[in-house]
Design an enzyme around this catalytic site. Structure first.
Site, PDB file in Angstrom:
ATOM      1  N   TRP A  55       0.853  -1.199   0.000  1.00  0.00           N
ATOM      2  CA  TRP A  55       0.000   0.000   0.000  1.00  0.00           C
ATOM      3  C   TRP A  55       0.887   1.246   0.000  1.00  0.00           C
ATOM      4  CZ3 TRP A  55      -2.085   2.737   4.812  1.00  0.00           C
ATOM      5  CH2 TRP A  55      -2.998   3.727   4.465  1.00  0.00           C
ATOM      6  N   ASP A 100      -1.666  -6.818   8.560  1.00  0.00           N
ATOM      7  CA  ASP A 100      -2.579  -5.741   8.175  1.00  0.00           C
ATOM      8  C   ASP A 100      -3.813  -6.381   7.554  1.00  0.00           C
ATOM      9  OD1 ASP A 100      -3.896  -3.522   7.275  1.00  0.00           O
ATOM     10  OD2 ASP A 100      -2.231  -2.689   6.108  1.00  0.00           O
ATOM     11  N   LYS A 138     -13.684  -0.470   5.018  1.00  0.00           N
ATOM     12  CA  LYS A 138     -14.228  -1.129   3.827  1.00  0.00           C
ATOM     13  C   LYS A 138     -15.379  -2.054   4.195  1.00  0.00           C
ATOM     14  CE  LYS A 138     -10.194   0.483   2.539  1.00  0.00           C
ATOM     15  NZ  LYS A 138      -9.782   1.486   1.600  1.00  0.00           N
TER      16      LYS A 138
HETATM   17  C1  LMR Z   1      -6.505   2.739  -0.936  1.00  0.00           C
HETATM   18  O1  LMR Z   1      -5.536   1.994  -0.876  1.00  0.00           O
HETATM   19  O2  LMR Z   1      -6.912   3.243  -1.979  1.00  0.00           O
HETATM   20  C2  LMR Z   1      -7.280   3.054   0.320  1.00  0.00           C
HETATM   21  O3  LMR Z   1      -6.761   2.372   1.402  1.00  0.00           O
HETATM   22  C3  LMR Z   1      -7.435   4.516   0.540  1.00  0.00           C
HETATM   23  C4  LMR Z   1      -6.177   5.171   1.020  1.00  0.00           C
HETATM   24  O4  LMR Z   1      -6.194   5.725   2.116  1.00  0.00           O
HETATM   25  O5  LMR Z   1      -5.168   5.123   0.310  1.00  0.00           O
END
Ligand code: LMR
Length: 395
Positions: free
Chosen positions: A129, A210, A245
């Site tokens: 992420w 996570d 989510k």
């Molecule tokens: C994403 O990965 O798009 C979501 O978790 C929103 C974010 O905060 O980045």
């Protein structure tokens, strides 16, 4: 004081939405942030959430502080949702704090590690992420990566991952996505989780799991297989979770950071230190989202309704994965995108070139994260033709 500041680069995910809002293209599609949308393009409040909110309006008697741990009931419910009927819970080895979203949980985990061992290293998957590295660095940690996704073959680089995990020093931490890997959608299967759990115990690093998309992959329990197995195998670990989510509570910012200790005494100590970390960060978490979630999870009726609504979201994303791949073929794309139907959760990589991503945005108003990650949850029956025809053109 601020005269030396330079404008920071746009956030890779949130920056895209700002551009999207300003785009006047009537056909524009935002495949950027991980936000569930229904087939009409809306992100509605779940009916079970609305019902829980009405209940709270009638029954909430005070807005007095709850303390740094947040709601005890929410913390218990969320730990059970993630871990199920787990020995660690019965052995009183789990301590949880409610946090402002999953990001808050990650920050608390990062700071807890940093407080235990200043400047410790945390390993994250490559890719991960877009905000993981930033959050952990801001908490004072050193961040390194282990191989995870094989971009060329569009699958997991499990061998590479295991080889890297073997080499990680016992005093380091390792972040692993429980399910619906963000950004690749590529998850470990049960056999692979068994190998990872065994190796993690052997090597001795601290696992940080996570779990931000429980229920968006294959189901609430299947998606928690890995985290439950890890909790069974390891003496200690950290779990960061999010209700953004699966309860659709994005803007209410509710998540949790749970630690599992070797025994109740060590859990007490780690939990107490975690609370001190919360206190100096934001003192106490917001309570509204926690109140909604605990109300739902305390009611058989609302829980059953939530399961139905969650399944609807999960199934729609699965349908869109298939439809998207079918439509690419129908619209003349010869490249094989069938891997997208094998992946889980909101995201997959298209695996297209930066220039093609740019063309999609500039010529067609289609917004894809720079890594080529798309949110399948933004695809709908009324935009899939335009989307796949546009992709066919840029390819
Ligand atoms: C994403 O990965 O798009 C979501 O978790 C929103 C974010 O905060 O980045």
């Amino acid at each position: 004081m601020f005269s030396q500041l330079q404008h920071p680069p746009a956030d890779p995910i949130l920056g895209l939405s700002i551009k999207f809002k300003a785009d006047s293209n009537p056909n524009k599609i935002d495949l950027g942030p991980g936000i569930y949308k229904d087939d009409a393009g809306n992100t509605p409040v779940l009916a079970c959430v609305k019902a829980a909110e009405s209940y709270r309006v009638e029954n909430e008697m005070s807005k007095a502080y709850l303390g740094s741990t947040g709601s005890v009931l929410f913390n218990e419910k969320i730990a059970s949702l993630i871990l199920g009927d787990h020995p660690a819970i019965h052995e009183n080895r789990v301590r949880t704090v409610s946090t402002p979203g999953g990001t808050g949980a990650l920050r608390i985990a990062g700071e807890l590690i940093n407080k235990t061992k200043p400047g410790a290293t945390i390993w994250v998957s490559n890719p991960t992420w877009a905000n993981h590295q930033g959050v952990f660095k801001a908490a004072g940690l050193n961040v390194k990566t282990y191989p995870y996704y094989d971009y060329e073959n569009k699958c997991l680089d499990f061998e590479g991952m295991m080889a890297a995990l073997k080499q990680i020093p016992a005093e380091d931490a390792v972040l692993i996505h429980a399910c619906c890997h963000n950004p690749s959608g590529m998850d470990l299967n049960e056999e692979q989780w068994r190998e990872v759990a065994t190796l993690s115990k052997e090597v001795g690093y601290t696992a940080v799991i996570d779990i931000a998309y429980q229920g968006f992959g294959k189901g609430l329990d299947v998606d928690a297989f890995g985290v439950r197995l890890m909790a069974q195998t390891l003496d200690q670990m950290i779990i960061c979770s999010s209700c953004s989510k699966n309860f659709g509570l994005y803007r209410d910012r509710i998540g949790a950071c749970s630690i599992i200790g070797k025994n109740a005494v060590s859990a007490d100590i780690i939990g107490a230190v975690m609370v001190t970390v919360v206190r100096v960060n934001y003192s106490m978490p917001p309570a509204h989202g926690a109140a909604i979630v605990e109300t739902i999870l305390s009611s058989d009726e609302l829980t059953a309704q939530w399961h139905i609504e969650l399944k609807e979201m999960r199934d729609r994303i699965g349908d869109m994965r298939q439809l998207f791949v079918d439509k690419l073929v129908e619209n003349g794309v010869s490249r094989d995108f069938s891997f997208i139907t094998q992946q889980n959760g909101m995201f997959s990589f298209l695996g297209i070139e930066p220039a093609q991503i740019e063309r999609l945005q500039d010529e067609f108003g289609i917004y894809v994260v720079g890594s080529s990650r798309i949110s399948l949850a933004a695809i709908a029956t009324n935009n899939v033709d335009y989307l796949t025809k546009s992709i066919a053109k840029v390819l």
